[in-house]
Scaffold this active site. Structure first.
Site, PDB file in Angstrom:
ATOM      1  N   GLY A  46       0.839  -1.196   0.000  1.00 18.37           N
ATOM      2  CA  GLY A  46       0.000   0.000   0.000  1.00 18.37           C
ATOM      3  C   GLY A  46       0.870   1.240   0.000  1.00 18.37           C
ATOM      4  CD  GLN A  51       3.381   5.695   3.046  1.00 18.86           C
ATOM      5  OE1 GLN A  51       2.420   5.216   2.453  1.00 18.86           O
ATOM      6  NE2 GLN A  51       4.338   4.947   3.565  1.00 18.86           N
ATOM      7  CB  CYS A  91       5.335   1.906   7.698  1.00 22.45           C
ATOM      8  SG  CYS A  91       4.845   3.436   6.886  1.00 22.45           S
ATOM      9  CG  LEU A  92       6.664   0.965   1.641  1.00 27.09           C
ATOM     10  CD1 LEU A  92       5.962   1.316   0.338  1.00 27.09           C
ATOM     11  CD2 LEU A  92       7.812  -0.003   1.398  1.00 27.09           C
ATOM     12  CG  HIS A 133      -0.520   1.148   7.461  1.00 25.42           C
ATOM     13  ND1 HIS A 133       0.431   0.609   8.313  1.00 25.42           N
ATOM     14  CD2 HIS A 133       0.180   1.933   6.589  1.00 25.42           C
ATOM     15  CE1 HIS A 133       1.627   1.078   7.980  1.00 25.42           C
ATOM     16  NE2 HIS A 133       1.499   1.871   6.931  1.00 25.42           N
ATOM     17  CD  GLU A 134      -1.307   2.370   2.955  1.00 30.26           C
ATOM     18  OE1 GLU A 134      -0.760   3.473   3.083  1.00 30.26           O
ATOM     19  OE2 GLU A 134      -0.674   1.295   2.968  1.00 30.26           O
ATOM     20  CG  HIS A 137       0.522   6.642   5.907  1.00 29.35           C
ATOM     21  ND1 HIS A 137       1.642   7.049   6.587  1.00 29.35           N
ATOM     22  CD2 HIS A 137       0.737   5.332   5.599  1.00 29.35           C
ATOM     23  CE1 HIS A 137       2.498   6.030   6.693  1.00 29.35           C
ATOM     24  NE2 HIS A 137       1.960   4.976   6.108  1.00 29.35           N
TER      25      HIS A 137
END
Ligand code: GNR
Ligand code: NI
Length: 167
Positions: A46, A51, A91-92, A133-134, A137
């Site tokens: 994702g 991000q 997480c990226l 999670h997204e 963000h």
């Protein structure tokens, strides 16, 4: 298409609250395509626009095994949630850190697709986790902020050490 740089925690820009997309136009479709390419290349399941330092409410995800099921959510809203689930997340924007987070087990999300059409989706399992999670963000929240101050402090120290080595 283009690869976009991913912000790394504790970059303060990760705490920006994203604004709704007013019109789903060519610029938004280009951003979604670039975000998908960036997510696949990373690789991740994702990616939220936050991000890549674009503060609009857009996220992409693909939880399929063979990375053939891209899903795009514009202006996503959680309509209801139920149950509880604890799972390990990464997480990226927080590379190398995997920690258990408690989330809702099932969510119903309403969003717009790339044609600007509204749709609703009931999600559970990894899809429900990833959507939460997204969407976090987009609200300026990174998963490590659910952890204890002790754990967060250790993570910040580890990331600071990593960035001294890798730069
Ligand atoms: O690639 C990712 N994997 C992942 C695993 C468990 C829970 C959430 C995620 S999302 C993450 C990509 C990412 O950072 N999205 O914001
Ligand atoms: Ni993330």
């Amino acid at each position: 298409m283009a690869l976009l740089p991913i912000l790394r925690y504790p970059d303060p820009r990760l705490h920006t609250k994203a604004k709704p997309v007013a019109v789903v136009d060519a610029e938004i479709r280009k951003l979604a395509a670039d975000m998908a390419e960036t997510m696949y290349e990373a690789p991740g399941i994702g990616l939220a626009a936050t991000q890549v330092n674009v503060h609009v409410r857009l996220l992409v995800l693909d939880i399929s095994e063979d990375k053939s099921q891209l899903q795009v959510f514009i202006n996503p809203e959680i309509l209801w949630r139920e149950g509880e689930h604890e799972g390990e997340e990464g997480c990226l924007s927080v590379p190398g850190v995997y920690e258990t987070v408690r989330r809702s087990e099932r969510v119903r999300v309403r969003a717009l697709n790339l044609d600007g059409q509204p749709f609703e989706l009931d999600a559970d399992g990894l899809l429900a986790i990833c959507l939460q999670h997204e969407i976090d963000h987009l609200d300026g929240k990174v998963f490590v902020e659910y952890l204890s101050r002790l754990k967060l402090g250790r993570i910040k120290a580890k990331l600071a050490k990593q960035s001294r080595i890798t730069v």
